[in-house]
Design a protein around this motif. Structure first.
Motif, PDB file in Angstrom:
ATOM      1  N   SER A  36       0.804  -1.230   0.000  1.00  0.00           N
ATOM      2  CA  SER A  36       0.000   0.000   0.000  1.00  0.00           C
ATOM      3  C   SER A  36       0.830   1.270   0.000  1.00  0.00           C
ATOM      4  O   SER A  36       0.290   2.371  -0.097  1.00  0.00           O
ATOM      5  CB  SER A  36      -0.962  -0.005   1.192  1.00  0.00           C
ATOM      6  N   PRO A  77      -2.970   3.776   0.187  1.00  0.00           N
ATOM      7  CA  PRO A  77      -3.947   3.032   0.986  1.00  0.00           C
ATOM      8  C   PRO A  77      -5.370   3.119   0.454  1.00  0.00           C
ATOM      9  O   PRO A  77      -6.109   2.131   0.472  1.00  0.00           O
ATOM     10  CB  PRO A  77      -3.829   3.686   2.370  1.00  0.00           C
ATOM     11  N   CYS A 114      -6.129   1.245  -3.003  1.00  0.00           N
ATOM     12  CA  CYS A 114      -6.344  -0.197  -2.871  1.00  0.00           C
ATOM     13  C   CYS A 114      -7.816  -0.557  -2.743  1.00  0.00           C
ATOM     14  O   CYS A 114      -8.227  -1.672  -3.077  1.00  0.00           O
ATOM     15  CB  CYS A 114      -5.573  -0.729  -1.664  1.00  0.00           C
ATOM     16  N   VAL A 140      -3.695  -7.079   0.233  1.00  0.00           N
ATOM     17  CA  VAL A 140      -3.082  -5.776   0.440  1.00  0.00           C
ATOM     18  C   VAL A 140      -2.214  -5.819   1.686  1.00  0.00           C
ATOM     19  O   VAL A 140      -2.665  -6.263   2.752  1.00  0.00           O
ATOM     20  CB  VAL A 140      -4.154  -4.680   0.573  1.00  0.00           C
ATOM     21  N   GLY A 178      -0.419  -3.762   4.541  1.00  0.00           N
ATOM     22  CA  GLY A 178      -0.466  -2.442   5.150  1.00  0.00           C
ATOM     23  C   GLY A 178      -1.026  -2.499   6.547  1.00  0.00           C
ATOM     24  O   GLY A 178      -1.416  -3.566   7.039  1.00  0.00           O
ATOM     25  N   ILE A 198      -5.838   1.628   6.865  1.00  0.00           N
ATOM     26  CA  ILE A 198      -6.641   1.413   5.672  1.00  0.00           C
ATOM     27  C   ILE A 198      -8.129   1.532   5.984  1.00  0.00           C
ATOM     28  O   ILE A 198      -8.888   2.163   5.239  1.00  0.00           O
ATOM     29  CB  ILE A 198      -6.290   0.050   5.041  1.00  0.00           C
ATOM     30  N   VAL A 229      -6.487  -7.679   3.957  1.00  0.00           N
ATOM     31  CA  VAL A 229      -5.276  -6.962   4.350  1.00  0.00           C
ATOM     32  C   VAL A 229      -4.390  -7.862   5.208  1.00  0.00           C
ATOM     33  O   VAL A 229      -4.848  -8.412   6.216  1.00  0.00           O
ATOM     34  CB  VAL A 229      -5.620  -5.683   5.138  1.00  0.00           C
TER      35      VAL A 229
END
Length: 335
Positions: free
Chosen positions: A16, A24, A27, A41, A43, A48, A77
């Motif tokens: 991200s 962020p 995404c 993802v 991060g 996020i 995530v």
């Protein structure tokens, strides 16, 4: 090592990027469509969630569970924690180690087969260096972390593939950097990955000259005669389909481009302005020569747009689409 999960689809790691930038929130656009892949993802999950709060359409952010099945409207995530609180549009050197930790996790996952490819949202080189960490860019970092002695930057978009012999060099240093050894290695990497990553059996590469009019027979520079042409002749003798050296101002016209599968430009601003004119907002940066598949957006962190919801996800979507295609080609070659 497996590169696939249930449903026989590749798993992609999406970093991200700079937490103060648009990465962020870009995404979130990935959750709005059905993909022939599993997108994960990397991060800080709290960051996020906060960046996407109140957005329409609603995106549900969940922690990645490898055994679950992906769902449209759900963003998976893999949590990597921030080093310090992040605010949209405000850079903080304290989070430079976090940005590199995202890259390290994706690289390690690709190398051990957990991920079939990695896609990178933008980072901010300046703030990483402000943190006292020498960092010249994604490309160089990936090369160092994977032990790759030479990589090649190529941008894809607008129907073009444009690779660079030299990248982020002052123009005054470009001629000395273009040696026979460097050009030979660059063309071998480009040719090899056009075959292995793009599925082109016999790629035709259009090679630009360095000087105006490709040196005008030596009257405007001798690099074409003394460096570029000998390399092309030698590699043609090995079976490569190479055209050039060509004057750059006539290489980038439709009827010439239609004759090739990719272009090798001699320096950054010889090739990329043309490609970005043709594809800005939808272009993809590809790192060739790595032992892993890596694509990236063709833009920066856009700090002025971070947190506004107005950032265009087109380049990230294109980068994911290309990474999936490259992973599929690679998987076919390995099977």
């Amino acid at each position: 090592m497996t590169r696939f999960v249930a449903g026989n689809v590749p798993v992609l790691a999406i970093t991200s990027g700079e937490p103060a930038g648009v990465g962020p929130e870009l995404c979130s656009a990935l959750a709005g469509r059905t993909w022939p892949a599993r997108l994960v993802v990397l991060g800080d999950i709290g960051l996020i969630r906060a960046r996407l709060a109140g957005r329409q359409p609603t995106v549900t952010v969940v922690e990645w569970a490898p055994e679950s099945m992906p769902r449209t409207g759900v963003l998976e995530v893999l949590h990597v924690g921030l080093c310090a609180p992040a605010q949209a549009g405000i850079l903080d050197p304290s989070n430079a180690p976090y940005v590199l930790a995202l890259l390290d996790r994706a690289i390690d996952g690709c190398r051990r087969g957990e991920f079939a490819a990695m896609v990178t949202a933008p980072v901010h080189k300046g703030v990483i260096n402000d943190a006292g960490i020498a960092f010249s860019g994604h490309t160089e970092y990936l090369a160092e972390r994977t032990g790759t002695p030479r990589v090649v930057m190529m941008l894809v978009g607008g129907g073009l593939r444009v690779a660079l012999a030299t990248t982020h060099l002052p123009l005054a240093r470009v001629p000395a950097a273009i040696t026979e050894a460097m050009l030979d290695e660059t063309l071998r990497i480009l040719h090899r990955d056009l075959v292995a990553r793009f599925g082109l059996a016999v790629p035709r590469i259009l090679v630009a000259g360095l000087n105006p009019h490709a040196g005008e027979g030596g009257h405007m520079g001798r690099e074409e005669i003394e460096v570029i042409a000998p390399v092309l002749d030698r590699l043609r003798g090995e079976g490569m389909d190479l055209v050039g050296p060509l004057p750059a101002d006539t290489l980038f016209v439709p009827h010439t481009l239609a004759r090739g599968d990719a272009v090798l430009a001699m320096y950054h601003d010889q090739g990329l302005p043309v490609l970005k004119h043709a594809s800005f907002g939808g272009g993809v940066n590809v790192t060739l020569g790595l032992p892993i598949v890596r694509t990236s957006v063709d833009h920066g962190t856009a700090l002025d747009l971070a947190g506004t919801g107005r950032a265009d996800p087109g380049s990230l979507i294109a980068a994911v689409e290309l990474a999936i295609a490259m992973a599929d080609v690679r998987a076919g070659a390995l099977s």
